[in-house]
Design a protein around this motif. Structure first.
Motif, PDB file in Angstrom:
ATOM      1  N   PHE A   1     -75.030 113.067   9.321  1.00  0.00           N
ATOM      2  CA  PHE A   1     -74.815 112.556   7.967  1.00  0.00           C
ATOM      3  C   PHE A   1     -75.905 113.016   7.000  1.00  0.00           C
ATOM      4  N   VAL A   2     -77.074 113.387   7.502  1.00  0.00           N
ATOM      5  CA  VAL A   2     -78.151 113.860   6.628  1.00  0.00           C
ATOM      6  C   VAL A   2     -77.740 115.153   5.935  1.00  0.00           C
ATOM      7  N   GLY A   3     -77.313 116.131   6.718  1.00  0.00           N
ATOM      8  CA  GLY A   3     -76.902 117.403   6.143  1.00  0.00           C
ATOM      9  C   GLY A   3     -75.733 117.271   5.186  1.00  0.00           C
ATOM     10  N   GLU A   4     -74.840 116.334   5.463  1.00  0.00           N
ATOM     11  CA  GLU A   4     -73.685 116.140   4.587  1.00  0.00           C
ATOM     12  C   GLU A   4     -74.124 115.663   3.205  1.00  0.00           C
ATOM     13  N   LEU A   5     -75.034 114.692   3.159  1.00  0.00           N
ATOM     14  CA  LEU A   5     -75.492 114.186   1.864  1.00  0.00           C
ATOM     15  C   LEU A   5     -76.311 115.226   1.105  1.00  0.00           C
ATOM     16  N   VAL A   6     -77.153 115.983   1.826  1.00  0.00           N
ATOM     17  CA  VAL A   6     -77.954 117.013   1.169  1.00  0.00           C
ATOM     18  C   VAL A   6     -77.056 118.118   0.619  1.00  0.00           C
TER      19      VAL A   6
END
Length: 474
Positions: free
Chosen positions: A218-223
């Motif tokens: 989910f980190v990469g998705e938000l970034v």
């Protein structure tokens, strides 16, 4: 005949890691020499941590300000790129190392400028810029702290296209009109964030499925969502086939045949150890390779040789390298003093245990990403019986006060057998300042029933800790 000088400890590399080894061995009364072939202060001071964060801070501050009622209307225009670059130059001391040299001198260590190479056990030769060679011998230890360098992959035409690596990306004197960034790791996403914010049109090309693959998905998705909202073109599942430079224009051909034109291309696809020219072959080690160490940072099979920081490939982070330096210096000193039994058990004074269990990292994108310990996938792969507890940080009162439209998420990975926290991940504006509380919880193995009594202040984003614990307790 070359001049020979004997020391207790010889340190190869005067970046933050080597400086810390030297400082602590000198403080313990050992005579220490430090050898540096470039600028004293190393990669972090001139081409990594300091310049990159100087570039990123105005970009992130403006993004937060644009989401703050009463302030958003005052920050609608572009950043003053020239002022940002001037501040970056100040933060790197204009790539002059006088201040760092003075600090090394203040420790009492002797600094040698030049290329240092092992020349057999406990022996180092230093060739200075004038070609003069000196020999240093070490009574107790040689510490290799030479760091790592960016890898330029062997893509057709890439080397001739004069690509940027992390060094050029953090030291550039202007914002290119069009910038292609290859790689979705920390360097790729931070530099895409910085240069898009400073006026470049950024295209980010990522071979994998998402950004920041070592963090929770989910980190990469938000970034990625945020980079796209800022105007960047983010493409995943994309590989570069070839690169060509014609004058000022770089043409990047993708594996599907599409061509992208740019002014510069930044390659951020990994790092290699700076061990190819330090004489490893003279002590039976492979030149150019990573150095395998035990938890006291001693190279396996070489009781006098230590490898500290990036070169051992345990955790390529400045703060983790400095931690290793503290452990290594303590171990070197103890062995030099004849201590019969070092504290190398888990969390002992001479064991870099945190490398395995509690490595923290902050990625200074918009939104920020911060993690420590194991991700859910890593914990499961290690055989732990775990539960992941997630919470929307936007639901915390402190987040809604921080910025309007806050987007963020937190995850706590719990060891169900011991009821301790194995890992924590935050993504969202301002979360970089939350990670040390998580690091303490993970490193100290704080039981959850005790953590329940650590009351977060209201109204701060830290209240997410209470929400995670409430969700776990049901």
């Amino acid at each position: 005949m070359t001049e020979t000088t004997e020391y207790d400890v010889v340190v190869l590399g005067a970046g933050p890691v080597g400086e810390n080894v030297a400082d602590r061995t000198r403080a313990a009364g050992l005579s220490t020499a430090v050898v540096e072939s470039e600028l004293v202060g190393g990669e972090c001071s001139y081409w990594a941590c300091m310049p990159s964060k100087a570039l990123l801070r105005p970009v992130i501050a403006r993004a937060d300000a644009r989401r703050t009622p009463g302030l958003s209307g005052a920050v609608g225009g572009p950043l003053d790129t020239a002022a940002v670059l001037a501040h970056r130059d100040d933060m790197t001391s204009h790539w002059k190392d006088d201040g760092q040299v003075a600090w090394v001198d203040s420790t009492g260590a002797d600094l040698y400028r030049g290329q240092g190479r092992l020349d057999g056990p406990r022996r180092v030769t230093v060739t200075d810029p004038d070609g003069v060679t000196r020999t240093l011998t070490a009574r107790h230890a040689v510490a290799v702290c030479t760091g790592s360098r960016a890898i330029v992959p062997p893509l057709p035409g890439l080397a001739d296209a004069r690509p940027w690596t992390s060094r050029e990306a953090t030291s550039a004197d202007h914002a290119p009109g069009r910038l292609v960034v290859v790689g979705g790791g920390v360097v790729g996403v931070e530099m895409a964030t910085a240069w898009q914010g400073l006026g470049s049109q950024v295209t980010l090309l990522v071979r994998g499925d998402g950004l920041l693959p070592r963090m929770e998905p989910f980190v990469g998705e938000l970034v990625a969502d945020s980079l796209r909202a800022a105007g960047a073109d983010v493409r995943t599942g994309t590989s570069v086939a070839s690169v060509r430079r014609d004058g000022p224009t770089v043409t990047v051909e993708l594996d599907n045949g599409e061509r992208i034109e740019a002014d510069e291309i930044l390659v951020a696809t990994g790092r290699a150890p700076r061990t190819e020219d330090i004489g490893l072959g003279t002590v039976g080690l492979e030149p150019g390779g990573w150095l395998s160490v035990d938890d006291s940072l001693r190279v396996e099979g070489h009781p006098w040789l230590y490898a500290v920081g990036d070169v051992n490939h345990r955790a390529l982070l400045t703060h983790q390298g400095k931690y290793q330096a503290r452990i290594a210096a303590a171990a070197i000193t103890a062995r030099a003093q004849g201590v019969p039994l070092l504290e190398t058990d888990r969390w002992g004074a001479h064991a870099a245990t945190a490398d395995h269990a509690a490595v923290p990292q902050v990625v200074f994108t918009d939104p920020e990403a911060a993690a420590v310990g194991l991700s859910l996938a890593e914990a499961e792969a290690a055989g732990h019986r775990v539960r992941a507890v997630d919470h929307d940080i936007a639901a915390v009162a402190g987040a809604s006060l921080y910025v309007d439209g806050y987007r963020g998420r937190a995850r706590m990975v719990v060891d169900l057998d011991r009821e301790i926290v194995l890992g924590v991940t935050f993504v969202g504006p301002g979360v970089g300042e939350l990670i040390h509380s998580a690091t303490i919880a993970v490193a100290a193995e704080v039981p959850l029933d005790r953590l329940w009594h650590a009351v977060p202040s209201y109204p701060t984003i830290s209240e997410v800790w209470l929400r995670l614990l409430e969700a776990y307790r049901g």
